[in-house]
Every structure is written in structure tokens, then in C-alpha cells.
Design a protein around this motif. Structure first.
Motif, PDB file in Angstrom:
ATOM      1  N   GLY A 179       0.811  -1.213   0.000  1.00  0.00           N
ATOM      2  CA  GLY A 179       0.000   0.000   0.000  1.00  0.00           C
ATOM      3  C   GLY A 179       0.840   1.256   0.000  1.00  0.00           C
ATOM      4  N   LYS A 180       1.956   1.233   0.716  1.00  0.00           N
ATOM      5  CA  LYS A 180       2.820   2.421   0.765  1.00  0.00           C
ATOM      6  C   LYS A 180       3.421   2.741  -0.600  1.00  0.00           C
ATOM      7  N   ASP A 181       3.448   1.746  -1.507  1.00  0.00           N
ATOM      8  CA  ASP A 181       3.934   1.932  -2.882  1.00  0.00           C
ATOM      9  C   ASP A 181       2.777   2.077  -3.863  1.00  0.00           C
ATOM     10  N   GLY A 182       1.622   2.487  -3.375  1.00  0.00           N
ATOM     11  CA  GLY A 182       0.448   2.633  -4.233  1.00  0.00           C
ATOM     12  C   GLY A 182      -0.161   1.306  -4.641  1.00  0.00           C
ATOM     13  N   GLY A 183       0.206   0.245  -3.926  1.00  0.00           N
ATOM     14  CA  GLY A 183      -0.362  -1.077  -4.197  1.00  0.00           C
ATOM     15  C   GLY A 183       0.384  -1.883  -5.233  1.00  0.00           C
ATOM     16  N   SER A 184       1.476  -1.364  -5.765  1.00  0.00           N
ATOM     17  CA  SER A 184       2.185  -2.037  -6.859  1.00  0.00           C
ATOM     18  C   SER A 184       2.795  -3.364  -6.420  1.00  0.00           C
ATOM     19  N   LEU A 185       2.533  -4.403  -7.209  1.00  0.00           N
ATOM     20  CA  LEU A 185       3.117  -5.722  -6.973  1.00  0.00           C
ATOM     21  C   LEU A 185       4.155  -6.063  -8.040  1.00  0.00           C
ATOM     22  N   GLY A 186       4.264  -5.237  -9.066  1.00  0.00           N
ATOM     23  CA  GLY A 186       5.220  -5.496 -10.137  1.00  0.00           C
ATOM     24  C   GLY A 186       4.797  -6.675 -11.004  1.00  0.00           C
ATOM     25  N   TRP A 187       5.774  -7.257 -11.700  1.00  0.00           N
ATOM     26  CA  TRP A 187       5.533  -8.370 -12.621  1.00  0.00           C
ATOM     27  C   TRP A 187       5.606  -9.690 -11.873  1.00  0.00           C
ATOM     28  N   PHE A 188       4.725 -10.619 -12.217  1.00  0.00           N
ATOM     29  CA  PHE A 188       4.759 -11.968 -11.653  1.00  0.00           C
ATOM     30  C   PHE A 188       4.191 -12.945 -12.667  1.00  0.00           C
ATOM     31  N   GLY A 189       4.619 -14.188 -12.534  1.00  0.00           N
ATOM     32  CA  GLY A 189       4.134 -15.253 -13.416  1.00  0.00           C
ATOM     33  C   GLY A 189       3.137 -16.138 -12.698  1.00  0.00           C
TER      34      GLY A 189
END
Length: 92
Positions: free
Chosen positions: A43-53
Motif C-alpha cells: 500500500g505504501k507503494d500505491g499497491g504495486s506488486l510489479g511483474w509476476f508469473g
């Protein structure tokens, strides 16, 4: 291998998740809502989870991510962590 880039907002109830979806769809900033409401450390990063497979996220979350199209806001999705509002940022 297929990959998805997603952001999410983790909350405690389906009702809260549905309210956030409606706020996002009416134009509120996803990242700001994530910083304010998400119970996940992302949440502190705006919710970003990045790339995942495939196989990297819990099944209901992964299924929703790979079923959605780029730009979609999907949910509420229930996992053992709570209720998720997910934005699909990209696919490759």
C-alpha cells in the motif's frame, strides 16, 4: 511464460472492497486509495506488486489477474489475506 503486472488494495471486507472499486471507477486515484486503505505493505507503494508469473500468487488472486485485461479494475477477490481490489497494469 505469461506474466502480469498488477496493483492491489487489500481490505478486510467485501463491502469495503466494493466501495473502493466504485471510487476507482468514478475517477479517484488508485494509488492514493491504496496508500490510505490497503492493509498490505505494498500500500505504501500505491499497491504495486510489479511483474509476476503463474504460480507466484495465491490461486484466486492469480486467476483474477490473468483473466482480466490490461487497464481493468477487478474484484472484490477473496483470499486468505482478505478482500482485494486489483488493477491490471500490464501483461506479457
Amino acid at each position: 511464460m505469461a506474466q502480469c503486472n498488477a496493483s492491489h488494495i487489500l481490505v478486510g471486507s467485501q463491502t469495503e472492497a466494493q466501495e473502493i472499486i466504485e471510487r476507482v471507477r468514478s475517477g479517484e486515484n488508485f494509488e492514493a486509495l491504496a496508500r490510505k486503505h490497503s492493509k498490505c505493505p505494498s500500500g505504501k507503494d500505491g499497491g504495486s506488486l510489479g511483474w509476476f508469473g503463474r504460480g507466484q500468487m495465491v490461486a484466486p488472486f492469480e486467476k483474477a489477474c490473468f483473466a482480466g485485461k490490461e487497464g481493468d479494475v477487478v474484484g472484490p477477490v477473496k483470499t486468505q489475506f482478505g478482500w482485494h481490489v486489483i488493477r491490471i497494469n500490464g501483461k506479457k
